[in-house]
Design an enzyme around this catalytic site. Structure first.
Site, PDB file in Angstrom:
ATOM      1  N   GLU A 116       0.839  -1.206   0.000  1.00  0.00           N
ATOM      2  CA  GLU A 116       0.000   0.000   0.000  1.00  0.00           C
ATOM      3  C   GLU A 116       0.867   1.248   0.000  1.00  0.00           C
ATOM      4  OE1 GLU A 116      -1.849  -1.662   3.482  1.00  0.00           O
ATOM      5  OE2 GLU A 116      -1.163  -0.032   4.750  1.00  0.00           O
ATOM      6  N   LYS A 118       2.536   4.676   1.225  1.00  0.00           N
ATOM      7  CA  LYS A 118       2.806   5.205   2.557  1.00  0.00           C
ATOM      8  C   LYS A 118       2.437   6.683   2.578  1.00  0.00           C
ATOM      9  CE  LYS A 118       6.086   5.399   6.289  1.00  0.00           C
ATOM     10  NZ  LYS A 118       6.054   6.845   6.524  1.00  0.00           N
ATOM     11  N   ASP A 120       1.776  10.457   3.728  1.00  0.00           N
ATOM     12  CA  ASP A 120       2.599  11.365   4.516  1.00  0.00           C
ATOM     13  C   ASP A 120       1.711  12.289   5.342  1.00  0.00           C
ATOM     14  OD1 ASP A 120       5.007  12.105   5.387  1.00  0.00           O
ATOM     15  OD2 ASP A 120       5.584  13.260   3.624  1.00  0.00           O
ATOM     16  N   TYR A 228      -5.413   1.801   8.056  1.00  0.00           N
ATOM     17  CA  TYR A 228      -4.462   0.773   7.622  1.00  0.00           C
ATOM     18  C   TYR A 228      -4.225  -0.348   8.633  1.00  0.00           C
ATOM     19  CZ  TYR A 228      -1.144   3.954   9.934  1.00  0.00           C
ATOM     20  OH  TYR A 228      -0.520   4.775  10.805  1.00  0.00           O
ATOM     21  N   LYS A 330      11.067   3.376   1.224  1.00  0.00           N
ATOM     22  CA  LYS A 330      10.969   4.823   1.034  1.00  0.00           C
ATOM     23  C   LYS A 330      11.395   5.239  -0.375  1.00  0.00           C
ATOM     24  CE  LYS A 330      10.160   7.258   4.519  1.00  0.00           C
ATOM     25  NZ  LYS A 330      10.809   7.448   5.769  1.00  0.00           N
ATOM     26  N   CYS A 424      12.964  44.824 -19.584  1.00  0.00           N
ATOM     27  CA  CYS A 424      13.246  43.446 -19.970  1.00  0.00           C
ATOM     28  C   CYS A 424      14.752  43.247 -20.139  1.00  0.00           C
ATOM     29  CB  CYS A 424      12.526  43.117 -21.278  1.00  0.00           C
ATOM     30  SG  CYS A 424      13.030  41.517 -21.960  1.00  0.00           S
ATOM     31  N   CYS A 427      15.431  42.688 -24.157  1.00  0.00           N
ATOM     32  CA  CYS A 427      15.203  43.669 -25.216  1.00  0.00           C
ATOM     33  C   CYS A 427      15.057  45.089 -24.691  1.00  0.00           C
ATOM     34  CB  CYS A 427      13.981  43.282 -26.055  1.00  0.00           C
ATOM     35  SG  CYS A 427      12.433  43.455 -25.154  1.00  0.00           S
ATOM     36  N   CYS A 442       7.191  41.282 -20.100  1.00  0.00           N
ATOM     37  CA  CYS A 442       7.880  42.179 -21.026  1.00  0.00           C
ATOM     38  C   CYS A 442       6.884  42.577 -22.114  1.00  0.00           C
ATOM     39  CB  CYS A 442       9.077  41.444 -21.635  1.00  0.00           C
ATOM     40  SG  CYS A 442       9.647  42.157 -23.183  1.00  0.00           S
ATOM     41  N   CYS A 448      10.880  41.075 -28.945  1.00  0.00           N
ATOM     42  CA  CYS A 448      11.826  40.669 -27.905  1.00  0.00           C
ATOM     43  C   CYS A 448      12.470  39.353 -28.330  1.00  0.00           C
ATOM     44  CB  CYS A 448      11.100  40.511 -26.571  1.00  0.00           C
ATOM     45  SG  CYS A 448      12.094  39.746 -25.276  1.00  0.00           S
TER      46      CYS A 448
HETATM   47  O1  D41 Z   1       0.454   5.047   5.102  1.00  0.00           O
HETATM   48  C1  D41 Z   1       1.067   5.005   6.161  1.00  0.00           C
HETATM   49  N1  D41 Z   1       1.678   6.081   6.624  1.00  0.00           N
HETATM   50  C2  D41 Z   1       1.129   3.749   6.966  1.00  0.00           C
HETATM   51  C3  D41 Z   1       1.655   3.796   8.245  1.00  0.00           C
HETATM   52  C4  D41 Z   1       0.653   2.519   6.467  1.00  0.00           C
HETATM   53  N2  D41 Z   1       0.118   2.444   5.221  1.00  0.00           N
HETATM   54  N3  D41 Z   1       0.723   1.413   7.217  1.00  0.00           N
HETATM   55  C5  D41 Z   1       1.224   1.443   8.465  1.00  0.00           C
HETATM   56  N4  D41 Z   1       1.257   0.300   9.175  1.00  0.00           N
HETATM   57  C6  D41 Z   1       1.739   0.295  10.405  1.00  0.00           C
HETATM   58  C7  D41 Z   1       1.757  -1.003  11.186  1.00  0.00           C
HETATM   59  C8  D41 Z   1       2.258  -2.108  10.314  1.00  0.00           C
HETATM   60  C9  D41 Z   1       2.640  -0.890  12.384  1.00  0.00           C
HETATM   61  C10 D41 Z   1       0.356  -1.296  11.617  1.00  0.00           C
HETATM   62  C11 D41 Z   1       1.722   2.644   9.034  1.00  0.00           C
HETATM   63  C12 D41 Z   1       2.226   2.575  10.345  1.00  0.00           C
HETATM   64  N5  D41 Z   1       2.231   1.403  11.014  1.00  0.00           N
HETATM   65  C13 D41 Z   1       2.769   3.724  11.081  1.00  0.00           C
HETATM   66  N6  D41 Z   1       2.552   4.983  10.867  1.00  0.00           N
HETATM   67  C14 D41 Z   1       3.223   5.711  11.758  1.00  0.00           C
HETATM   68  C15 D41 Z   1       3.883   4.901  12.565  1.00  0.00           C
HETATM   69  C16 D41 Z   1       3.603   3.635  12.163  1.00  0.00           C
END
Ligand code: D41
Length: 690
Positions: A116, A118, A120, A228, A330, A424, A427, A442, A448
């Site tokens: 999935e 991650k 922010d 999640y 990441k 400008c 020109c 300009c 120009c």
């Molecule tokens: O999308 C996320 N930021 C995300 C964070 C995610 N998709 N899954 C997560 N799953 C977990 C566990 C596996 C520990 C249940 C998480 C996080 N933890 C998490 N976010 C911040 C600290 C941990």
């Protein structure tokens, strides 16, 4: 029936209806009611509740804001700790993770993983008792967080009451509160207008918005939520009767099954969750999300892989507060620190003056950056950027790198504020500021040289006339040596003239002449785009050619006729009319035609043909049931071809794909006169565009 009973029923009905439509909107991503109607029903309920306050229930949608500001946040102890995630920064670390998992499970086979995005934002835990949202807390250090119930209640994606009747009496849901990119941009504009501090990124904006003691502020912030994981659950979740087959990824013994169940109770989950086979499946998923990253409506900083089977998760357990069964892969960093060496002024194709930061070379997300845009004078002032500053540069996907902010504590003495010139730099013409626009421009127009060069470069570019070999250096020379005054002149230079230019031999000159000849056979849309009319990008050029079957007709079109075309607003319409009104431009077009530029007019008349061209930037809406692929798959394939896929039909929609049993979206598309295709046509389109 007594009157009181009647009113109570009415309130219940309104509440249920509002909650139901909230679910369509936030969980299914399929609005089934116009916003105005939703607001009307909400006001009706509010009126009832004001008259009869005894009818108010804690899960009433009116109760999303209502509490008084707090003096401080209460502390919440998480009964089951909120674990953290280990990180992997490259493929080797991901392979190592998979190896550890398989060794511990004594498995040689591929592991089933759930992958999935991650998000922010910031992690929160929501506690539902008997289906009612009773408490919400931030993650904090994992054991203790802050209670943010009132603030969380303002987030419309979070249900105040669960739906269905088979949810456990106690259910803790863990997920991410975040701010979509659009909402973030809007918020920063509002902050600027109010003279208040802007947020550096959506994450900070989400955190700042959720950690407000006054929930009336939070309610104005465009926050949303995706689930999640689960925390405390009592009693354990029983299997879904609808999911009987073993091996179904919706089965409750899987992470994917838990998320599926959360969704049936009205909790939003990621539409991009995918169950994949083995670590190679994870790495493929990573690449797929990475290419789609810029098109996602929210910011992500990577993807998360989780061992999908709960039984295996339990065997693996966790070390120092992070599960052994999950890892965050990441993306490369998108921001870096560097020195601002100078600020140059660039004159664009339409005369816009853009301040550009020259930087000490720095690597951002795997690419060396030496220039970054400062946008305009307002942005320079707002960020107070000066030569000599240490700056944070950001590069997101294909977008031009930008200076996000400076580090004031690192500023050397005797720096000067930067001000754009009033003449400008290319020109010497006067520079003006157009009302309601941040940009300075300009006034030299095609006198120009800077504007001429860019106009010519645009004319020759791949998606325009596609003149191979006519690059930046050549364009500069022909303009500087005054061989070419307007775009039509490019077709009049002789072999000798071309061959006489720097770094050009007979051979390349002859190739260029051939490329020029070849470019003369074009399409109406490419030609229109090549003219460089303001606000007429590639997709607008296509639209215009669909509505006007000849250039002559388009040249005579009135502003109001143009505005009838979906997607063409008053500004674009005015630019188009103004462009063709200028005799200079009409002469250039005539000369180009005399020099032999031609196309077959009216070639894109059928829906399929016109869509085949390119899906870049086109917005699609999927509705109804598709039989040959899932909606997510259709979405991904359209996006891979550059299309945008949106959840609701608007004037901006290019095409609606109507599957079986399509409902209100189809009606709306018909009312708006939007192109509608069926699944078979979609298949053809996908195949032909790929
Ligand atoms: O999308 C996320 N930021 C995300 C964070 C995610 N998709 N899954 C997560 N799953 C977990 C566990 C596996 C520990 C249940 C998480 C996080 N933890 C998490 N976010 C911040 C600290 C941990």
């Amino acid at each position: 029936m007594t009157i009181a009973k009647n009113i109570q029923q009415q309130a219940t009905k309104l509440r249920d209806l509002l909650n139901e439509h909230n679910y369509y909107y936030y969980v299914l991503d399929e609005p089934r009611m116009p916003d105005s109607e939703y607001d009307r029903l909400m006001r009706e309920l509010q009126a009832l509740e004001i008259e009869h306050p005894e009818l108010i229930t804690p899960d009433s949608p009116t109760q999303r804001v209502g509490a008084k500001p707090l003096s401080e946040f209460a502390e919440v102890l998480h009964t089951t700790p909120m674990l953290s995630l280990n990180n992997a920064f490259d493929e080797k670390e991901v392979h190592d993770f998979d190896k550890r998992v398989r060794e511990r499970l004594k498995l040689v086979d591929n592991i089933e993983y759930a992958a999935e995005p991650k998000l922010d934002g910031l992690a929160v835990s929501l506690r539902y008792e008997n289906g009612l949202l009773v408490k919400a807390a931030t993650r904090g250090d994992g054991s203790r967080g802050e209670e943010v119930t009132q603030n969380v209640k303002t987030i419309k994606a979070i249900p105040l009451r669960l739906c269905g009747d088979d949810f456990p009496s106690v259910l803790e849901v863990r997920g991410e509160v975040f701010m979509p990119k659009k909402g973030f941009e809007k918020l920063n504009k509002i902050q600027t207008a109010k003279g208040e501090k802007t947020f550096a990124n959506p994450r900070n904006a989400a955190a700042g918005s959720l950690r407000q003691l006054d929930s009336r502020i939070t309610t104005t912030r465009p926050l949303t939520f995706l689930s999640y994981a689960i925390g405390v659950v009592e009693p354990a979740i029983s299997p879904d009767k609808a999911v009987l087959e073993k091996g179904d990824i919706r089965e409750i013994s899987r992470h994917s099954g838990i998320l599926y169940r959360l969704e049936t109770w009205g909790l939003p989950t990621s539409k991009d969750l995918k169950v994949v086979n083995g670590i190679q499946g994870c790495l493929d998923y990573y690449q797929d999300i990475l290419t789609r990253r810029d098109n996602l409506p929210f910011e992500i900083d990577g993807v998360v892989y989780k061992v999908n089977r709960i039984e295996q998760q339990e065997t693996l357990g966790f070390v120092s507060r992070a599960p052994r069964w999950a890892i965050a892969h990441k993306f490369p960093a998108q921001e870096a620190l560097t020195q601002l060496l100078a600020i140059n002024v660039q004159v664009g194709r339409t005369g816009t003056l853009t301040p550009v930061a020259r930087l000490a070379p720095v690597e951002v997300g795997g690419v060396t950056v030496i220039n970054a845009t400062l946008h305009n004078q307002d942005e320079v002032d707002r960020k107070d950027v000066r030569v000599g500053d240490t700056v944070i540069v950001r590069r997101a996907g294909d977008v031009i790198p930008e200076v996000v902010r400076i580090l004031p504590e690192k500023r050397p003495p005797n720096t000067q504020p930067f001000v754009l010139p009033d003449k400008c730099p290319d020109c010497g013409s006067d520079v003006i500021r157009i009302e309601d626009e941040a940009a300075l421009r300009c006034t030299g127009g095609l006198l120009c040289p800077a504007q001429r060069k860019q106009a010519l470069q645009h004319f020759a570019s791949r998606l325009a006339m596609d003149i191979e070999g006519l690059g930046e250096k050549l364009v500069e020379q022909v303009i500087d040596e005054k061989l070419v005054k307007d775009i039509a002149d490019i077709y009049t230079l002789s072999l000798e003239q071309w061959a006489g230019l720097e770094r050009m031999g007979k051979k390349s000159a002859s190739n260029l002449i051939k490329a020029l000849e070849k470019s003369k056979s074009t399409t109406f849309a490419k030609f229109l785009y090549a003219l460089g009319i303001r606000e007429v990008g590639e997709s607008t050029a296509h639209l215009l050619t669909q509505h006007f079957d000849s250039l002559e007709k388009l040249m005579q079109a009135k502003n109001h006729e143009l505005q009838k075309i979906p997607d063409i607003g008053p500004v674009a319409a005015e630019h188009i009319v103004a462009f063709f009104r200028q005799s200079q431009n009409r002469e250039i077009i005539q000369r180009l035609q005399e020099l032999g530029i031609y196309w077959v007019e009216n070639e894109f008349t059928t829906a399929a043909q016109s869509l085949e061209q390119s899906l870049t930037g086109k917005s699609f809406v999927l509705t109804g049931t598709l039989t040959r692929m899932t909606r997510n798959e259709a979405k991904a394939r359209l996006q891979a071809l550059g299309a945008k896929v949106s959840g609701s039909v608007s004037k901006k929609t290019h095409c609606v794909v109507a599957g079986e049993k399509a409902g209100s979206k189809l009606d709306k598309a018909q009312n708006l006169g939007i192109k509608i295709i069926d699944e078979a046509a979609l298949m053809v389109l996908l195949e032909e565009s790929a």
